[in-house]
Design a protein around this motif. Structure first.
Motif, PDB file in Angstrom:
ATOM      1  N   SER A  75       0.829  -1.209   0.000  1.00 48.29           N
ATOM      2  CA  SER A  75       0.000   0.000   0.000  1.00 48.29           C
ATOM      3  C   SER A  75       0.862   1.257   0.000  1.00 48.29           C
ATOM      4  O   SER A  75       0.506   2.256  -0.622  1.00 48.29           O
ATOM      5  CB  SER A  75      -0.965   0.002   1.188  1.00 48.29           C
ATOM      6  OG  SER A  75      -0.274   0.195   2.394  1.00 48.29           O
ATOM      7  N   ALA A  78       2.078   1.671  -3.546  1.00 48.18           N
ATOM      8  CA  ALA A  78       0.993   2.103  -4.428  1.00 48.18           C
ATOM      9  C   ALA A  78       0.714   3.591  -4.252  1.00 48.18           C
ATOM     10  O   ALA A  78       0.504   4.314  -5.228  1.00 48.18           O
ATOM     11  CB  ALA A  78      -0.270   1.292  -4.152  1.00 48.18           C
ATOM     12  N   ARG A  79       0.715   4.046  -3.006  1.00 50.08           N
ATOM     13  CA  ARG A  79       0.503   5.484  -2.764  1.00 50.08           C
ATOM     14  C   ARG A  79       1.635   6.305  -3.334  1.00 50.08           C
ATOM     15  O   ARG A  79       1.422   7.377  -3.889  1.00 50.08           O
ATOM     16  CB  ARG A  79       0.387   5.754  -1.267  1.00 50.08           C
ATOM     17  CG  ARG A  79      -0.958   5.440  -0.723  1.00 50.08           C
ATOM     18  CD  ARG A  79      -1.089   5.957   0.691  1.00 50.08           C
ATOM     19  NE  ARG A  79      -1.694   4.903   1.470  1.00 50.08           N
ATOM     20  CZ  ARG A  79      -1.368   4.557   2.673  1.00 50.08           C
ATOM     21  NH1 ARG A  79      -0.419   5.199   3.302  1.00 50.08           N
ATOM     22  NH2 ARG A  79      -1.970   3.583   3.292  1.00 50.08           N
ATOM     23  N   SER A  80       2.858   5.811  -3.186  1.00 53.75           N
ATOM     24  CA  SER A  80       4.028   6.524  -3.691  1.00 53.75           C
ATOM     25  C   SER A  80       3.983   6.639  -5.211  1.00 53.75           C
ATOM     26  O   SER A  80       4.285   7.689  -5.766  1.00 53.75           O
ATOM     27  CB  SER A  80       5.296   5.798  -3.249  1.00 53.75           C
ATOM     28  OG  SER A  80       6.412   6.342  -3.861  1.00 53.75           O
ATOM     29  N   SER A  81       3.572   5.563  -5.889  1.00 55.14           N
ATOM     30  CA  SER A  81       3.535   5.613  -7.348  1.00 55.14           C
ATOM     31  C   SER A  81       2.386   6.498  -7.828  1.00 55.14           C
ATOM     32  O   SER A  81       2.499   7.131  -8.882  1.00 55.14           O
ATOM     33  CB  SER A  81       3.413   4.219  -7.926  1.00 55.14           C
ATOM     34  OG  SER A  81       2.158   3.657  -7.604  1.00 55.14           O
ATOM     35  N   LYS A  82       1.289   6.588  -7.090  1.00 61.60           N
ATOM     36  CA  LYS A  82       0.193   7.482  -7.465  1.00 61.60           C
ATOM     37  C   LYS A  82       0.623   8.937  -7.341  1.00 61.60           C
ATOM     38  O   LYS A  82       0.265   9.753  -8.180  1.00 61.60           O
ATOM     39  CB  LYS A  82      -1.032   7.244  -6.575  1.00 61.60           C
ATOM     40  CG  LYS A  82      -1.841   6.059  -6.970  1.00 61.60           C
ATOM     41  CD  LYS A  82      -3.087   5.970  -6.120  1.00 61.60           C
ATOM     42  CE  LYS A  82      -3.899   4.745  -6.480  1.00 61.60           C
ATOM     43  NZ  LYS A  82      -5.115   4.624  -5.666  1.00 61.60           N
ATOM     44  N   LYS A  83       1.395   9.274  -6.308  1.00 60.45           N
ATOM     45  CA  LYS A  83       1.872  10.634  -6.138  1.00 60.45           C
ATOM     46  C   LYS A  83       2.767  11.046  -7.298  1.00 60.45           C
ATOM     47  O   LYS A  83       2.642  12.133  -7.838  1.00 60.45           O
ATOM     48  CB  LYS A  83       2.676  10.755  -4.840  1.00 60.45           C
ATOM     49  CG  LYS A  83       1.867  11.033  -3.634  1.00 60.45           C
ATOM     50  CD  LYS A  83       2.801  11.278  -2.463  1.00 60.45           C
ATOM     51  CE  LYS A  83       2.041  11.399  -1.173  1.00 60.45           C
ATOM     52  NZ  LYS A  83       2.923  11.544  -0.023  1.00 60.45           N
ATOM     53  N   HIS A  84       3.678  10.159  -7.671  1.00 63.56           N
ATOM     54  CA  HIS A  84       4.620  10.491  -8.732  1.00 63.56           C
ATOM     55  C   HIS A  84       3.952  10.531 -10.108  1.00 63.56           C
ATOM     56  O   HIS A  84       4.366  11.292 -10.965  1.00 63.56           O
ATOM     57  CB  HIS A  84       5.783   9.497  -8.743  1.00 63.56           C
ATOM     58  CG  HIS A  84       6.669   9.602  -7.542  1.00 63.56           C
ATOM     59  ND1 HIS A  84       7.299  10.762  -7.172  1.00 63.56           N
ATOM     60  CD2 HIS A  84       7.001   8.686  -6.613  1.00 63.56           C
ATOM     61  CE1 HIS A  84       7.994  10.571  -6.084  1.00 63.56           C
ATOM     62  NE2 HIS A  84       7.835   9.296  -5.699  1.00 63.56           N
ATOM     63  N   SER A  85       2.933   9.737 -10.320  1.00 58.44           N
ATOM     64  CA  SER A  85       2.285   9.730 -11.632  1.00 58.44           C
ATOM     65  C   SER A  85       1.344  10.920 -11.813  1.00 58.44           C
ATOM     66  O   SER A  85       1.055  11.311 -12.920  1.00 58.44           O
ATOM     67  CB  SER A  85       1.529   8.426 -11.844  1.00 58.44           C
ATOM     68  OG  SER A  85       0.452   8.339 -10.945  1.00 58.44           O
ATOM     69  N   SER A  86       0.868  11.511 -10.718  1.00 57.00           N
ATOM     70  CA  SER A  86      -0.061  12.636 -10.843  1.00 57.00           C
ATOM     71  C   SER A  86       0.674  13.965 -10.973  1.00 57.00           C
ATOM     72  O   SER A  86       0.057  14.985 -11.232  1.00 57.00           O
ATOM     73  CB  SER A  86      -1.007  12.690  -9.631  1.00 57.00           C
ATOM     74  OG  SER A  86      -0.276  12.971  -8.456  1.00 57.00           O
ATOM     75  N   GLN A  87       1.985  13.970 -10.807  1.00 57.58           N
ATOM     76  CA  GLN A  87       2.729  15.233 -10.898  1.00 57.58           C
ATOM     77  C   GLN A  87       3.179  15.522 -12.280  1.00 57.58           C
ATOM     78  O   GLN A  87       3.349  14.892 -13.156  1.00 57.58           O
ATOM     79  CB  GLN A  87       3.949  15.190  -9.966  1.00 57.58           C
ATOM     80  CG  GLN A  87       3.534  15.188  -8.527  1.00 57.58           C
ATOM     81  CD  GLN A  87       4.766  15.107  -7.616  1.00 57.58           C
ATOM     82  OE1 GLN A  87       5.890  14.935  -8.076  1.00 57.58           O
ATOM     83  NE2 GLN A  87       4.541  15.221  -6.339  1.00 57.58           N
TER      84      GLN A  87
END
Length: 87
Positions: A75, A78-87
Motif C-alpha cells: 500500500s 501504491a501510494r508513492s507511485s500514485k503521487k509520482h504519476s499525478s505530478q
C-alpha cells in the motif's frame, strides 16, 4: 500432504491479513499468494527477533504477521507511485 497443509495455512493467513488491512478479502488466488509470501516474510521477521513459530497456530500467526507487513508495504508503494504519476 504437508504441501496442501501449507497452502491451506497460506490461504487462511492471506484472507485474515486482507481482512485486517483492507477490511475485505481479495479473492482466492491473491489471498493464497499473499499468505504464502507472508509466511516466508513472517518467518524471517520472527527469526530476526529470535522467535520461532512452532506448530500450526505458530505458523498461522507468523504467516498473518508477514502478510500484514507485505500488504502494508504494497500500500505504501501504491501510494508513492500514485503521487509520482499525478505530478
Amino acid at each position: 500432504m504437508y504441501f496442501l497443509w501449507y497452502l491451506l495455512i497460506g490461504l487462511v493467513a492471506g484472507w485474515l491479513a486482507n481482512l485486517l488491512v483492507k477490511g475485505h478479502g481479495s479473492g482466492l488466488v491473491v489471498n493464497l499468494i499473499v499468505g504464502i509470501v507472508g509466511g516466508i516474510l513472517g518467518g524471517w521477521i520472527l527469526s530476526l527477533l529470535g522467535l520461532v513459530a512452532v506448530g500450526t497456530l505458530g505458523s498461522l500467526i507468523a504467516s498473518v504477521v508477514g502478510a500484514v507487513v507485505l500488504l502494508w508495504i504494497a500500500s505504501l508503494l501504491a501510494r508513492s507511485s500514485k503521487k509520482h504519476s499525478s505530478q
